[in-house]
Design a protein around this motif. Structure first.
Motif, PDB file in Angstrom:
ATOM      1  N   HIS A 194       0.890  -1.295  -0.189  1.00 51.35           N
ATOM      2  CA  HIS A 194      -0.104  -0.047  -0.055  1.00 51.35           C
ATOM      3  C   HIS A 194       0.934   1.120   0.126  1.00 51.35           C
ATOM      4  CE1 HIS A 194      -4.177  -0.718  -0.194  1.00 51.35           C
ATOM      5  NE2 HIS A 194      -4.286  -1.770   0.463  1.00 51.35           N
ATOM      6  N   SER A 195       2.088   1.199   0.255  1.00 52.38           N
ATOM      7  CA  SER A 195       2.954   2.517   0.073  1.00 52.38           C
ATOM      8  C   SER A 195       2.912   2.827  -1.446  1.00 52.38           C
ATOM      9  CB  SER A 195       4.496   1.998   0.430  1.00 52.38           C
ATOM     10  OG  SER A 195       4.853   0.978  -0.377  1.00 52.38           O
ATOM     11  N   LEU A 196       2.716   1.746  -2.234  1.00 52.48           N
ATOM     12  CA  LEU A 196       2.654   2.274  -3.795  1.00 52.48           C
ATOM     13  C   LEU A 196       1.372   2.637  -3.929  1.00 52.48           C
ATOM     14  CD1 LEU A 196       4.473  -0.865  -5.389  1.00 52.48           C
ATOM     15  CD2 LEU A 196       5.281   1.373  -4.855  1.00 52.48           C
ATOM     16  N   THR A 197       0.282   2.398  -3.373  1.00 54.45           N
ATOM     17  CA  THR A 197      -1.069   2.914  -3.598  1.00 54.45           C
ATOM     18  C   THR A 197      -1.036   4.347  -2.965  1.00 54.45           C
ATOM     19  OG1 THR A 197      -2.074   0.602  -2.924  1.00 54.45           O
ATOM     20  CG2 THR A 197      -3.471   2.531  -3.010  1.00 54.45           C
ATOM     21  N   LEU A 220      -1.920  10.915  -8.522  1.00 61.24           N
ATOM     22  CA  LEU A 220      -2.819  11.265  -9.193  1.00 61.24           C
ATOM     23  C   LEU A 220      -3.497  12.726  -9.018  1.00 61.24           C
ATOM     24  CD1 LEU A 220      -5.116  10.544 -11.396  1.00 61.24           C
ATOM     25  CD2 LEU A 220      -6.291   9.154  -9.619  1.00 61.24           C
ATOM     26  N   VAL A 221      -3.481  12.864  -7.539  1.00 66.09           N
ATOM     27  CA  VAL A 221      -4.190  14.040  -6.994  1.00 66.09           C
ATOM     28  C   VAL A 221      -3.243  15.546  -7.566  1.00 66.09           C
ATOM     29  CG1 VAL A 221      -4.598  15.569  -5.163  1.00 66.09           C
ATOM     30  CG2 VAL A 221      -5.223  13.286  -5.060  1.00 66.09           C
ATOM     31  N   VAL A 268      -7.716   0.247  -7.235  1.00 67.37           N
ATOM     32  CA  VAL A 268      -8.369  -0.806  -6.515  1.00 67.37           C
ATOM     33  C   VAL A 268      -8.158  -2.185  -6.592  1.00 67.37           C
ATOM     34  CG1 VAL A 268     -10.999  -1.446  -6.413  1.00 67.37           C
ATOM     35  CG2 VAL A 268     -10.563   1.037  -6.465  1.00 67.37           C
ATOM     36  N   LEU A 269      -7.727  -2.835  -7.961  1.00 69.11           N
ATOM     37  CA  LEU A 269      -7.521  -3.905  -8.141  1.00 69.11           C
ATOM     38  C   LEU A 269      -6.219  -4.311  -7.286  1.00 69.11           C
ATOM     39  CD1 LEU A 269      -8.363  -4.476 -11.813  1.00 69.11           C
ATOM     40  CD2 LEU A 269      -9.380  -5.688  -9.982  1.00 69.11           C
ATOM     41  N   HIS A 270      -5.248  -3.383  -7.404  1.00 70.22           N
ATOM     42  CA  HIS A 270      -4.009  -3.462  -6.620  1.00 70.22           C
ATOM     43  C   HIS A 270      -4.275  -3.563  -5.158  1.00 70.22           C
ATOM     44  CE1 HIS A 270       0.117  -2.807  -5.166  1.00 70.22           C
ATOM     45  NE2 HIS A 270      -0.513  -1.886  -4.492  1.00 70.22           N
ATOM     46  N   SER A 271      -5.064  -2.550  -4.689  1.00 76.57           N
ATOM     47  CA  SER A 271      -5.609  -2.861  -3.286  1.00 76.57           C
ATOM     48  C   SER A 271      -6.256  -4.045  -2.597  1.00 76.57           C
ATOM     49  CB  SER A 271      -6.335  -1.554  -2.873  1.00 76.57           C
ATOM     50  OG  SER A 271      -5.914  -0.396  -3.041  1.00 76.57           O
ATOM     51  N   VAL A 272      -7.081  -4.567  -3.536  1.00 74.81           N
ATOM     52  CA  VAL A 272      -7.644  -5.951  -3.259  1.00 74.81           C
ATOM     53  C   VAL A 272      -6.644  -7.017  -3.277  1.00 74.81           C
ATOM     54  CG1 VAL A 272      -9.335  -7.634  -4.171  1.00 74.81           C
ATOM     55  CG2 VAL A 272      -9.856  -5.416  -4.096  1.00 74.81           C
ATOM     56  N   ALA A 273      -5.672  -7.037  -4.156  1.00 74.36           N
ATOM     57  CA  ALA A 273      -4.656  -8.048  -4.384  1.00 74.36           C
ATOM     58  C   ALA A 273      -3.758  -7.993  -2.976  1.00 74.36           C
ATOM     59  CB  ALA A 273      -3.716  -7.910  -5.647  1.00 74.36           C
ATOM     60  N   ALA A 274      -3.556  -6.609  -2.351  1.00 73.94           N
ATOM     61  CA  ALA A 274      -2.392  -6.377  -1.453  1.00 73.94           C
ATOM     62  C   ALA A 274      -3.181  -6.919  -0.106  1.00 73.94           C
ATOM     63  CB  ALA A 274      -2.562  -4.731  -1.235  1.00 73.94           C
ATOM     64  N   ARG A 275      -4.373  -6.945   0.196  1.00 79.74           N
ATOM     65  CA  ARG A 275      -5.143  -7.382   1.099  1.00 79.74           C
ATOM     66  C   ARG A 275      -4.450  -9.104   1.405  1.00 79.74           C
ATOM     67  NH1 ARG A 275      -8.641  -6.825   5.322  1.00 79.74           N
ATOM     68  NH2 ARG A 275      -9.744  -8.870   5.753  1.00 79.74           N
ATOM     69  N   TRP A 276      -4.415  -9.738   0.425  1.00 79.04           N
ATOM     70  CA  TRP A 276      -4.233 -11.005   0.460  1.00 79.04           C
ATOM     71  C   TRP A 276      -2.816 -11.289  -0.149  1.00 79.04           C
ATOM     72  CZ3 TRP A 276      -9.187  -9.574  -0.681  1.00 79.04           C
ATOM     73  CH2 TRP A 276     -10.302 -10.154   0.256  1.00 79.04           C
ATOM     74  N   ILE A 277      -2.153 -10.046  -0.204  1.00 83.12           N
ATOM     75  CA  ILE A 277      -0.422 -10.182  -0.590  1.00 83.12           C
ATOM     76  C   ILE A 277      -0.494 -10.868  -1.996  1.00 83.12           C
ATOM     77  CG2 ILE A 277       0.530  -9.802   1.717  1.00 83.12           C
ATOM     78  CD1 ILE A 277       1.396 -12.659   1.788  1.00 83.12           C
ATOM     79  N   TYR A 278      -1.435 -10.624  -2.788  1.00 83.55           N
ATOM     80  CA  TYR A 278      -1.539 -11.296  -4.098  1.00 83.55           C
ATOM     81  C   TYR A 278      -1.471 -12.832  -4.183  1.00 83.55           C
ATOM     82  CZ  TYR A 278      -0.627  -6.876  -6.528  1.00 83.55           C
ATOM     83  OH  TYR A 278      -0.893  -5.611  -7.030  1.00 83.55           O
TER      84      TYR A 278
END
Length: 215
Positions: free
Chosen positions: A36-39, A46-47, A68-78
């Motif tokens: 999530h550091s990358l998120t 973006l802002v 969002v897809l990256h964040s979902v994947a990050a929760r389960w460490i891909y």
């Protein structure tokens, strides 16, 4: 300095809520924080871009979809995204069984999505800058390929600083020695497909700006 129109603000707000929701009772807090550091960097960039020059809403939306897809994947460490359980619940089908996969392929989806989402964004940006269709298309694919390769090198550098188990958990290779090559191929392939569609749409609509296919 451009301000955020209402649609942009609502979309960003929904995305921030979704990203925050992935932190509900985190399963792998340390690894998720690293991802999530990358998120956080992506959202901040973006802002910043939006404040300097407002992106078209489709480009803004595509970038957020990827995050969002990256964040979902990050929760389960891909490596452990339970997409089989989701498709089994919704459709009675387990994708790994259906396609004979032996690994968790959610990371492949995210890398493919990188090309699908950022390819058209870069193509539109280069066309806005007055570049020809061919130049913009080739440059958009090149940006996706080069940044994908840079990310794989970044992952490799991170892995050198971690214990073997932690490096495997962060990189999500799942024992595949060609994982980085496949990820770059999928990102580039996604960009080629998405940019080709963007070129076709731009040609059909007769968008203003250079239309010749020479640089």
């Amino acid at each position: 300095m451009p301000t955020f129109p209402l649609a942009y603000r609502w979309t960003l707000g929904v995305v921030l809520i979704m990203v925050a929701a992935t932190w509900w009772r985190p399963l792998y807090p340390a690894e998720q924080a690293m991802h999530h550091s990358l998120t956080a960097l992506g959202l901040a960039a973006l802002v910043l871009v939006q404040r300097r020059r407002l992106l078209p809403y489709p480009s803004f939306l595509l970038i957020l979809i990827f995050l969002v897809l990256h964040s979902v994947a990050a929760r389960w460490i891909y490596s452990f995204v339970p997409y089989d359980d989701w498709t089994d619940l919704l459709f009675g089908v387990r994708l790994n069984e259906l396609f004979g996969w032996r690994r968790n392929n959610f990371d492949r989806l995210v890398h493919l999505s990188y090309g699908l989402c950022f390819g058209p964004v870069m193509f539109a940006r280069f066309r806005e800058a007055g570049r020809s269709v061919r130049w913009a298309a080739l440059a958009a694919v090149d940006v996706v390929l080069s940044t994908s390769a840079a990310y794989e090198l970044f992952e490799w550098a991170i892995a050198l600083t971690l214990a073997p188990g932690a490096a495997e958990a962060y990189n999500g290779q799942q024992g595949d020695m060609w994982d980085a090559h496949k990820d770059m191929l999928l990102a580039t392939g996604g960009a080629v497909v998405a940019v080709a569609i963007a070129v076709a749409v731009a040609s059909r609509r007769g968008l203003p700006g250079p239309t010749r296919f020479d640089p």
